[in-house]
Enzyme design. Structure first.
Site, PDB file in Angstrom:
ATOM      1  N   HIS A 287      -2.976  -4.445   5.475  1.00 31.24           N
ATOM      2  CA  HIS A 287      -3.123  -5.708   4.829  1.00 31.24           C
ATOM      3  C   HIS A 287      -1.891  -7.040   5.273  1.00 31.24           C
ATOM      4  O   HIS A 287      -1.304  -7.483   4.261  1.00 31.24           O
ATOM      5  CB  HIS A 287      -3.038  -5.649   3.253  1.00 31.24           C
TER       6      HIS A 287
ATOM      7  N   LEU B 123      -0.033  -7.754  -3.691  1.00 30.22           N
ATOM      8  CA  LEU B 123       1.343  -7.483  -2.686  1.00 30.22           C
ATOM      9  C   LEU B 123       0.725  -6.977  -1.335  1.00 30.22           C
ATOM     10  O   LEU B 123      -0.213  -6.064  -1.446  1.00 30.22           O
ATOM     11  CB  LEU B 123       2.435  -6.447  -3.227  1.00 30.22           C
TER      12      LEU B 123
ATOM     13  N   HIS C 158      -8.462   1.383  -3.118  1.00 31.27           N
ATOM     14  CA  HIS C 158      -7.688   1.982  -4.055  1.00 31.27           C
ATOM     15  C   HIS C 158      -8.739   2.368  -5.113  1.00 31.27           C
ATOM     16  O   HIS C 158      -9.419   1.443  -5.665  1.00 31.27           O
ATOM     17  CB  HIS C 158      -6.601   1.155  -5.036  1.00 31.27           C
ATOM     18  N   LEU C 159      -8.904   3.437  -5.543  1.00 27.38           N
ATOM     19  CA  LEU C 159      -9.896   4.169  -6.695  1.00 27.38           C
ATOM     20  C   LEU C 159      -9.351   4.409  -7.914  1.00 27.38           C
ATOM     21  O   LEU C 159     -10.134   4.641  -9.093  1.00 27.38           O
ATOM     22  CB  LEU C 159     -10.735   5.129  -5.872  1.00 27.38           C
ATOM     23  N   ARG C 160      -8.028   4.601  -7.977  1.00 26.10           N
ATOM     24  CA  ARG C 160      -7.390   5.196  -9.258  1.00 26.10           C
ATOM     25  C   ARG C 160      -8.064   6.633  -9.501  1.00 26.10           C
ATOM     26  O   ARG C 160      -8.439   7.239  -8.576  1.00 26.10           O
ATOM     27  CB  ARG C 160      -7.529   4.227 -10.237  1.00 26.10           C
TER      28      ARG C 160
ATOM     29  N   HIS D 119      -6.953  -3.303 -11.724  1.00 33.38           N
ATOM     30  CA  HIS D 119      -5.981  -2.965 -12.871  1.00 33.38           C
ATOM     31  C   HIS D 119      -6.764  -3.592 -14.065  1.00 33.38           C
ATOM     32  O   HIS D 119      -7.497  -4.597 -13.741  1.00 33.38           O
ATOM     33  CB  HIS D 119      -4.792  -3.773 -12.624  1.00 33.38           C
TER      34      HIS D 119
ATOM     35  N   ASP E 202      -8.045  -3.450   0.665  1.00 29.63           N
ATOM     36  CA  ASP E 202      -7.098  -3.380  -0.349  1.00 29.63           C
ATOM     37  C   ASP E 202      -7.545  -3.626  -1.884  1.00 29.63           C
ATOM     38  O   ASP E 202      -6.827  -4.145  -2.589  1.00 29.63           O
ATOM     39  CB  ASP E 202      -5.804  -4.094  -0.242  1.00 29.63           C
TER      40      ASP E 202
ATOM     41  N   LYS F  89       0.522   7.631   4.266  1.00 26.98           N
ATOM     42  CA  LYS F  89       0.722   6.304   3.914  1.00 26.98           C
ATOM     43  C   LYS F  89       2.482   6.018   3.707  1.00 26.98           C
ATOM     44  O   LYS F  89       2.686   6.712   2.814  1.00 26.98           O
ATOM     45  CB  LYS F  89      -0.223   5.668   2.712  1.00 26.98           C
TER      46      LYS F  89
ATOM     47  N   HIS G 232       2.478   0.174   4.631  1.00 33.07           N
ATOM     48  CA  HIS G 232       2.956  -0.989   3.461  1.00 33.07           C
ATOM     49  C   HIS G 232       4.369  -1.783   4.158  1.00 33.07           C
ATOM     50  O   HIS G 232       5.353  -1.216   3.804  1.00 33.07           O
ATOM     51  CB  HIS G 232       3.042  -0.716   2.122  1.00 33.07           C
TER      52      HIS G 232
ATOM     53  N   ALA H 125       0.324  -6.078  -9.601  1.00 35.14           N
ATOM     54  CA  ALA H 125      -0.173  -6.677  -8.538  1.00 35.14           C
ATOM     55  C   ALA H 125      -1.636  -5.964  -7.870  1.00 35.14           C
ATOM     56  O   ALA H 125      -1.617  -4.736  -7.941  1.00 35.14           O
ATOM     57  CB  ALA H 125       0.708  -6.529  -7.125  1.00 35.14           C
TER      58      ALA H 125
ATOM     59  N   HIS I  48      -9.141   0.624   3.672  1.00 34.63           N
ATOM     60  CA  HIS I  48      -7.985   0.466   2.703  1.00 34.63           C
ATOM     61  C   HIS I  48      -8.590   0.324   1.402  1.00 34.63           C
ATOM     62  O   HIS I  48      -8.948  -0.973   0.982  1.00 34.63           O
ATOM     63  CB  HIS I  48      -6.912  -0.609   3.150  1.00 34.63           C
TER      64      HIS I  48
ATOM     65  N   ASN J 278      -1.482   6.182  -3.888  1.00 35.92           N
ATOM     66  CA  ASN J 278      -0.700   5.926  -4.908  1.00 35.92           C
ATOM     67  C   ASN J 278      -1.052   5.890  -6.259  1.00 35.92           C
ATOM     68  O   ASN J 278      -1.171   5.063  -7.075  1.00 35.92           O
ATOM     69  CB  ASN J 278      -0.162   4.463  -4.719  1.00 35.92           C
TER      70      ASN J 278
HETATM   71  O1  DOR Z   1      -1.583  -5.785  -4.599  1.00 38.91           O
HETATM   72  C1  DOR Z   1      -1.363  -4.597  -4.507  1.00 38.91           C
HETATM   73  N1  DOR Z   1      -1.999  -3.627  -5.160  1.00 38.91           N
HETATM   74  N2  DOR Z   1      -0.751  -4.174  -3.414  1.00 38.91           N
HETATM   75  C2  DOR Z   1      -0.410  -2.849  -3.105  1.00 38.91           C
HETATM   76  O2  DOR Z   1       0.120  -2.549  -2.220  1.00 38.91           O
HETATM   77  C3  DOR Z   1      -0.906  -1.924  -4.066  1.00 38.91           C
HETATM   78  C4  DOR Z   1      -2.043  -2.416  -4.873  1.00 38.91           C
HETATM   79  C5  DOR Z   1      -2.236  -1.359  -6.146  1.00 38.91           C
HETATM   80  O3  DOR Z   1      -2.339  -0.161  -5.994  1.00 38.91           O
HETATM   81  O4  DOR Z   1      -2.352  -1.926  -7.168  1.00 38.91           O
HETATM   82 ZN    ZN Z   2      -3.231  -0.871  -1.105  1.00 41.74          ZN
END
Ligand code: DOR
Ligand code: ZN
Length: 363
Positions: free
Chosen positions: A176, A221, A18-20, A252, A248, A101, A138, A264, A16, A44
Site C-alpha cells: 500500500h 494506515l 484482510h479477511l479476519r 471493521h 488492503d 509480512k 508495512h 484504521a 493484499h 494480522n
Molecule cells: O488501514 C489499515 N487497516 N492498514 C493496515 O495496515 C491494517 C489494516 C487492518 O488490518 O485493519
Molecule cells: Zn493491510
C-alpha cells in the site's frame, strides 16, 4: 458487434487482502471471491498467523465458507521478533504460504506482535533471501514524535534502507505505497522490489478525510496523503511494471469506525475492480469511444503484473473458464452489509458509481 460499454479482463488477483476470522469470514471471503481469483491473505489476526500450521488451519476455514470454486487464498506468515529461519524453510516448502509480512510493532491494526527492530529479523531475512521467499512490508516508522504524514518517508530512509542495503537479493513488496517518497524508493530498487497500490490511495487525499467533517470511513494506515502523492501513485501505476493491484480491503464493524477511537481500514473488496476503473479512467481516452487502452491497462494492473512478481500462472481465458466483465453502468452501492450482528460500511457507501463488474463465463 463489440459493445463499447464493456471491458473484459482475465480474472484479477488481489495482492493484499484482510479477511479476519470467525463469524465474519463468510461475508468477507465471498465478497472477495465475487471479484477475484486469488488473494494474498494478511496474517494480522488476533492472535496472528505465525506458523505454517496456523496458516493451513486459517486457509481451511476460508475455503470452508467460500461459495465460489475459483477462489484461492494465498497465505502469509506474520513476522515477529521470534520467527525462526526454520519456519521460513517450512513455508517455502509448503505450496500455500507465499510470503512473510513485516509489521513494525505498533504501526497499525493488530501489529502489537510485529518487529520491535528490523535488526531482530536479520537471520530470517537471510533465510528468505537464500530461498527466494518474498517479504511484504508495512512501511511506516513508529517513532512517536514523527508527523503521521511523514511515517512512510521516515521508514524508507531508515529501516527500509537498512534492509535493502543488507539483503541485496531479497525480493520485497512495498505494501500500500502511499507517498511520492515511497514511489521513488520502489523505483530506485526496481530490480527486486514491487509495490501494491490500493484503490483508496488512488482515489482519496487527506482533504477527503478531513474537510467538511472528519470521515472515519476514509481513515486507513498509511493515512491518505496529498494530491501530489496521489498523482505519484497514479503515474507509477500507469508507467511501471512493478506496481500492481492490492486492495488492503480491511473490514471493521461500524461501531469501531464511527467511534472516538476509529479503527484504521477501508472496505473495498466487493467492488474493487470498479474502483480501479474509476481511478484510472481519466488517464485514458473515453472508453465509450475506444475501450481498448483502459482495458489493456487494467488487465496488466489487476491480472498480469502481480502474477509475474509472484511467479504464478496468469489467469488466462479458459483456465479458469471465466473472465471479469467491467461494464460502464451506474449502480448504487449498499449503505452497509450485515456483519455478524454489527454493520460493515464500505467505501462510497450509498453512492452511485459508474462501473459494475461481474465474473462471467468466457466464451
Ligand atoms: O488501514 C489499515 N487497516 N492498514 C493496515 O495496515 C491494517 C489494516 C487492518 O488490518 O485493519
Ligand atoms: Zn493491510
Amino acid at each position: 458487434m463489440a459493445d463499447r460499454n464493456r471491458i473484459e479482463i482475465p480474472l484479477p488477483d488481489d495482492w493484499h487482502l484482510h479477511l479476519r476470522d470467525g463469524d465474519v469470514l463468510p461475508v468477507t471471503v465471498n465478497h472477495a471471491a465475487s471479484r477475484c481469483r486469488r488473494a494474498i491473505i494478511m496474517p494480522n489476526l488476533k492472535p496472528p498467523v505465525r506458523t505454517v500450521e496456523e496458516a493451513a488451519a486459517y486457509r481451511d476455514r476460508i475455503l470452508q465458507v467460500c461459495q465460489w470454486d475459483h477462489f484461492e487464498p494465498l497465505m502469509t506468515l506474520y513476522l515477529t521478533d521470534n520467527t525462526s529461519p526454520e519456519e521460513i524453510l517450512k513455508a517455502k516448502d509448503s505450496d500455500f504460504v507465499h510470503a512473510v509480512k513485516l509489521y513494525p510493532a505498533g504501526a497499525t491494526t493488530n501489529s502489537d506482535h510485529g518487529l520491535t527492530s528490523v535488526q531482530n529479523a536479520r537471520e530470517v531475512f537471510a533465510a528468505m533471501e537464500q530461498c527466494d521467499f518474498p517479504l511484504l512490508v508495512h512501511a511506516e516508522s513508529t517513532e512517536p514524535n514523527l508527523d503521521v504524514f511523514d511515517r512512510e518517508r521516515a521508514f524508507v530512509e531508515t529501516d527500509f534502507a537498512w534492509i535493502c542495503e543488507n539483503f541485496k537479493r531479497l525480493r520485497i513488496v512495498f505494501e500500500h505505497v502511499s507517498s511520492r517518497a515511497g514511489v521513488d524508493f520502489v523505483n530506485s530498487n526496481a530490480s527486486r522490489m514491487a509495490a501494491t497500490v490500493t484503490p483508496h490511495h488512488l482515489l482519496l487525499t487527506r482533504n477527503d478525510l478531513l474537510v467538511g467533517g472528519l470521515k472515519p470511513h476514509h481513515y486507513c494506515l498509511p493515512v491518505v496523503k496529498t494530491e501530489d502523492d496521489r498523482r505519484a501513485l497514479i503515474q507509477a501505476s500507469l508507467d511501471k511494471e512493478n506496481f500492481f493491484a492490492g486492495t488492503d480491503s480491511a473490514p471493521h464493524p461500524r461501531s469501531k469506525k464511527e467511534s472516538h477511537n476509529c479503527a484504521a481500514g477501508i472496505y473495498t473488496a466487493p467492488f474493487f475492480p470498479e474502483l480501479y476503473a474509476m481511478a484510472f479512467e481519466p488517464h485514458f481516452p473515453d472508453p465509450s469511444q475506444d475501450p481498448a487502452p483502459l482495458q489493456d491497462f487494467l488487465r496488466l494492473f489487476m491480472s498480469v503484473r502481480g502474477e509475474r512478481f509472484y511467479r504464478m500462472p496468469l489467469n488466462e481465458k479458459g483456465s479458469p473458464d471465466q473472465i471479469l466483465e467491467i461494464r460502464k453502468e451506474e449502480w448504487t452501492l449498499t449503505a452497509s452489509y450485515e456483519f455478524a450482528g454489527d454493520e460493515l460500511v464500505p467505501l462510497y457507501a450509498g453512492k452511485t458509481i459508474p462501473y459494475k463488474a461481474e465474473i462471467v463465463k468466457a466464451n
